[in-house]
Design a protein around this motif. Sequence first.
Motif, PDB file in Angstrom:
ATOM      1  N   GLU A 195       0.893  -1.263   0.162  1.00  0.00           N
ATOM      2  CA  GLU A 195       0.001   0.124  -0.035  1.00  0.00           C
ATOM      3  C   GLU A 195       1.073   1.290   0.088  1.00  0.00           C
ATOM      4  OE1 GLU A 195      -3.933   2.099   3.067  1.00  0.00           O
ATOM      5  OE2 GLU A 195      -2.135   0.245   3.349  1.00  0.00           O
ATOM      6  N   PHE A 196       2.032   1.286   0.345  1.00  0.00           N
ATOM      7  CA  PHE A 196       2.590   1.995   0.472  1.00  0.00           C
ATOM      8  C   PHE A 196       4.464   1.870   0.228  1.00  0.00           C
ATOM      9  CE2 PHE A 196      -0.101   3.415   4.190  1.00  0.00           C
ATOM     10  CZ  PHE A 196      -0.593   4.782   4.056  1.00  0.00           C
ATOM     11  N   VAL A 197       4.650   0.932  -0.267  1.00  0.00           N
ATOM     12  CA  VAL A 197       6.240   0.175  -0.425  1.00  0.00           C
ATOM     13  C   VAL A 197       5.525  -0.570  -1.373  1.00  0.00           C
ATOM     14  CG1 VAL A 197       8.521   0.054  -0.033  1.00  0.00           C
ATOM     15  CG2 VAL A 197       7.357   0.947   2.037  1.00  0.00           C
ATOM     16  N   SER A 198       6.400  -0.042  -2.839  1.00  0.00           N
ATOM     17  CA  SER A 198       6.303  -1.239  -3.706  1.00  0.00           C
ATOM     18  C   SER A 198       7.786  -2.304  -3.438  1.00  0.00           C
ATOM     19  CB  SER A 198       6.753  -0.814  -5.287  1.00  0.00           C
ATOM     20  OG  SER A 198       7.859  -0.335  -5.251  1.00  0.00           O
ATOM     21  N   LEU A 199       7.203  -3.496  -4.218  1.00  0.00           N
ATOM     22  CA  LEU A 199       8.214  -4.845  -4.015  1.00  0.00           C
ATOM     23  C   LEU A 199       9.598  -4.481  -4.522  1.00  0.00           C
ATOM     24  CD1 LEU A 199       6.237  -8.009  -5.111  1.00  0.00           C
ATOM     25  CD2 LEU A 199       7.142  -7.152  -2.910  1.00  0.00           C
ATOM     26  N   PRO A 200      10.197  -5.146  -4.355  1.00  0.00           N
ATOM     27  CA  PRO A 200      12.218  -4.323  -4.157  1.00  0.00           C
ATOM     28  C   PRO A 200      12.101  -5.254  -5.656  1.00  0.00           C
ATOM     29  CG  PRO A 200      12.339  -5.471  -2.924  1.00  0.00           C
ATOM     30  CD  PRO A 200      10.406  -5.004  -2.595  1.00  0.00           C
ATOM     31  N   SER A 201      12.297  -5.011  -6.749  1.00  0.00           N
ATOM     32  CA  SER A 201      12.851  -5.181  -8.215  1.00  0.00           C
ATOM     33  C   SER A 201      13.680  -4.498  -9.125  1.00  0.00           C
ATOM     34  CB  SER A 201      11.174  -5.438  -9.142  1.00  0.00           C
ATOM     35  OG  SER A 201      11.635  -6.196  -9.822  1.00  0.00           O
ATOM     36  N   THR A 202      14.574  -5.089  -9.894  1.00  0.00           N
ATOM     37  CA  THR A 202      15.324  -4.953 -10.727  1.00  0.00           C
ATOM     38  C   THR A 202      15.102  -5.610 -12.229  1.00  0.00           C
ATOM     39  OG1 THR A 202      17.281  -6.342  -9.994  1.00  0.00           O
ATOM     40  CG2 THR A 202      17.150  -4.667  -9.182  1.00  0.00           C
ATOM     41  N   SER A 203      13.933  -5.884 -12.033  1.00  0.00           N
ATOM     42  CA  SER A 203      12.927  -7.338 -13.009  1.00  0.00           C
ATOM     43  C   SER A 203      13.313  -5.998 -14.609  1.00  0.00           C
ATOM     44  CB  SER A 203      12.217  -7.501 -12.780  1.00  0.00           C
ATOM     45  OG  SER A 203      11.713  -7.644 -14.237  1.00  0.00           O
ATOM     46  N   LEU A 204      13.837  -5.626 -15.374  1.00  0.00           N
ATOM     47  CA  LEU A 204      13.638  -5.456 -16.465  1.00  0.00           C
ATOM     48  C   LEU A 204      11.777  -5.339 -17.259  1.00  0.00           C
ATOM     49  CD1 LEU A 204      16.734  -6.441 -19.279  1.00  0.00           C
ATOM     50  CD2 LEU A 204      17.035  -4.148 -17.769  1.00  0.00           C
ATOM     51  N   GLU A 205      11.665  -6.482 -17.408  1.00  0.00           N
ATOM     52  CA  GLU A 205      10.152  -6.506 -17.022  1.00  0.00           C
ATOM     53  C   GLU A 205       8.895  -5.631 -15.999  1.00  0.00           C
ATOM     54  OE1 GLU A 205      11.774  -8.669 -17.786  1.00  0.00           O
ATOM     55  OE2 GLU A 205      12.231  -8.583 -19.391  1.00  0.00           O
ATOM     56  N   ALA A 206       9.404  -5.562 -15.339  1.00  0.00           N
ATOM     57  CA  ALA A 206       8.788  -4.606 -14.038  1.00  0.00           C
ATOM     58  C   ALA A 206       9.906  -4.472 -12.769  1.00  0.00           C
ATOM     59  CB  ALA A 206       7.844  -5.964 -13.029  1.00  0.00           C
ATOM     60  N   PRO A 207      10.315  -3.506 -13.306  1.00  0.00           N
ATOM     61  CA  PRO A 207      11.260  -2.054 -12.155  1.00  0.00           C
ATOM     62  C   PRO A 207      10.632  -2.186 -11.110  1.00  0.00           C
ATOM     63  CG  PRO A 207      11.155  -1.194 -13.625  1.00  0.00           C
ATOM     64  CD  PRO A 207      10.217  -2.884 -14.539  1.00  0.00           C
ATOM     65  N   SER A 208      11.135  -2.051  -9.777  1.00  0.00           N
ATOM     66  CA  SER A 208      10.350  -0.887  -9.007  1.00  0.00           C
ATOM     67  C   SER A 208      10.387   0.584  -9.584  1.00  0.00           C
ATOM     68  CB  SER A 208      10.685  -0.764  -7.460  1.00  0.00           C
ATOM     69  OG  SER A 208      11.508  -1.430  -6.924  1.00  0.00           O
ATOM     70  N   PRO A 209       9.073   1.047  -9.196  1.00  0.00           N
ATOM     71  CA  PRO A 209       8.582   2.916 -10.182  1.00  0.00           C
ATOM     72  C   PRO A 209      10.144   3.596  -9.797  1.00  0.00           C
ATOM     73  CG  PRO A 209       7.091   1.786  -9.046  1.00  0.00           C
ATOM     74  CD  PRO A 209       7.867   0.788  -8.374  1.00  0.00           C
ATOM     75  N   HIS A 210      10.772   3.679  -8.318  1.00  0.00           N
ATOM     76  CA  HIS A 210      11.615   5.041  -8.134  1.00  0.00           C
ATOM     77  C   HIS A 210      12.770   3.814  -9.049  1.00  0.00           C
ATOM     78  CE1 HIS A 210       9.781   7.542  -5.771  1.00  0.00           C
ATOM     79  NE2 HIS A 210       9.151   6.900  -4.870  1.00  0.00           N
ATOM     80  N   LEU A 211      13.207   3.269  -9.577  1.00  0.00           N
ATOM     81  CA  LEU A 211      14.487   2.456  -9.312  1.00  0.00           C
ATOM     82  C   LEU A 211      14.208   3.318 -10.981  1.00  0.00           C
ATOM     83  CD1 LEU A 211      16.824   0.780  -9.249  1.00  0.00           C
ATOM     84  CD2 LEU A 211      15.246  -1.120 -10.026  1.00  0.00           C
ATOM     85  N   THR A 212      13.440   2.963 -11.937  1.00  0.00           N
ATOM     86  CA  THR A 212      13.009   3.997 -13.216  1.00  0.00           C
ATOM     87  C   THR A 212      13.925   5.489 -13.338  1.00  0.00           C
ATOM     88  OG1 THR A 212      11.474   4.445 -13.043  1.00  0.00           O
ATOM     89  CG2 THR A 212      11.576   2.150 -13.703  1.00  0.00           C
ATOM     90  N   GLY A 213      13.741   6.315 -12.157  1.00  0.00           N
ATOM     91  CA  GLY A 213      13.510   7.859 -12.540  1.00  0.00           C
ATOM     92  C   GLY A 213      12.399   8.083 -12.850  1.00  0.00           C
ATOM     93  N   GLY A 214      11.841   7.891 -12.753  1.00  0.00           N
ATOM     94  CA  GLY A 214      10.185   8.266 -13.421  1.00  0.00           C
ATOM     95  C   GLY A 214       9.453   8.229 -12.340  1.00  0.00           C
ATOM     96  N   ALA A 215       9.083   8.046 -10.900  1.00  0.00           N
ATOM     97  CA  ALA A 215       8.356   7.730  -9.523  1.00  0.00           C
ATOM     98  C   ALA A 215       9.325   9.974  -9.123  1.00  0.00           C
ATOM     99  CB  ALA A 215       9.042   7.426  -8.943  1.00  0.00           C
ATOM    100  N   VAL A 216       8.912  10.140  -8.443  1.00  0.00           N
ATOM    101  CA  VAL A 216       8.909  10.954  -7.477  1.00  0.00           C
ATOM    102  C   VAL A 216       8.239  11.668  -6.245  1.00  0.00           C
ATOM    103  CG1 VAL A 216       7.976  13.537  -8.788  1.00  0.00           C
ATOM    104  CG2 VAL A 216       9.977  13.518  -8.085  1.00  0.00           C
ATOM    105  N   ASP A 217       8.737  11.698  -5.356  1.00  0.00           N
ATOM    106  CA  ASP A 217       8.691  12.304  -4.624  1.00  0.00           C
ATOM    107  C   ASP A 217       8.256  13.899  -3.749  1.00  0.00           C
ATOM    108  OD1 ASP A 217       7.435   9.299  -3.852  1.00  0.00           O
ATOM    109  OD2 ASP A 217       9.206   8.939  -2.226  1.00  0.00           O
ATOM    110  N   VAL A 218       7.009  14.314  -3.507  1.00  0.00           N
ATOM    111  CA  VAL A 218       7.346  15.664  -3.444  1.00  0.00           C
ATOM    112  C   VAL A 218       6.280  16.170  -2.631  1.00  0.00           C
ATOM    113  CG1 VAL A 218       8.385  16.793  -7.004  1.00  0.00           C
ATOM    114  CG2 VAL A 218       5.065  16.031  -5.494  1.00  0.00           C
TER     115      VAL A 218
END
Length: 251
Positions: free
Chosen positions: A127-150
């Motif tokens: 609900e508050f933290v996505s699964l840690p994943s480095t998968s090329l097909e399903a990476p954690s959102p913040h690992l992509t550089g597309g997710a931001v906390d503001v």
Amino acid sequence: MLEPATRHTTPIPSMKEPDWATLTHIPITGSSERLVPVSLAPPPVRVFPAYARMSVPGAVNECYLREGVYRRLLAVARSLPAGLTLLVLDGWRPWRVQQYLFETLSEAIRDAHPGIDEEALTRRTREFVSLPSTSLEAPSPHLTGGAVDVTLCDAADGLPLDMGTRFDEAVPASHAAALESRPPSTARDNRRLLYHAMRAQGFTNLPSEWWHFDYGDQLWAHYRGESQALYGPAELESIENRWRQSLRQGR
């Protein structure tokens, strides 16, 4: 698109939590966009790398974002009413930080609910933290550089505005639309302003976190109804090497 003057008066819609099983199967086209340090941004953007300041293991003392996300964030900041700035708390996130956050919250939930089963524990944690994943097909959102906390802050004093809960506070009141069913408040209006300013530049919001927004990742594709996502996982080493190369070429 909402006019800036009405952004604090327009309610935040109530959205369903993401269906992660479906979301992580959205194909990713991939992008060669570099990640850039947000500390390069001029006013009205401020940077406070929250996890590094909290001494979270593995956290970096910078907020990195894909260049396209960075430019959209600048547009958001410039659209805010006079006297306000956009405060960036987190962007690209190393896998080890994602793992630490997931495990820490999971342990806290288990301690509060000793009899909880594994499926419910994972659901509550996600609900508050996505699964840690480095998968090329399903990476954690913040690992992509597309997710931001503001969040929003006062330009004169640099103090964060009242948003009703603290950043990263894992409570029901942190859901973006949680204050819409409560009496009018400054926090509710501040959330509305942030939400609609970000949406106006193409970002989507994770419903359980008023501070979390996405562009180009699978969460973004899910909530936008896009058939493909843009950004896959990125690694810090490649970021640093590119910046060193750029500096050498500029000399």
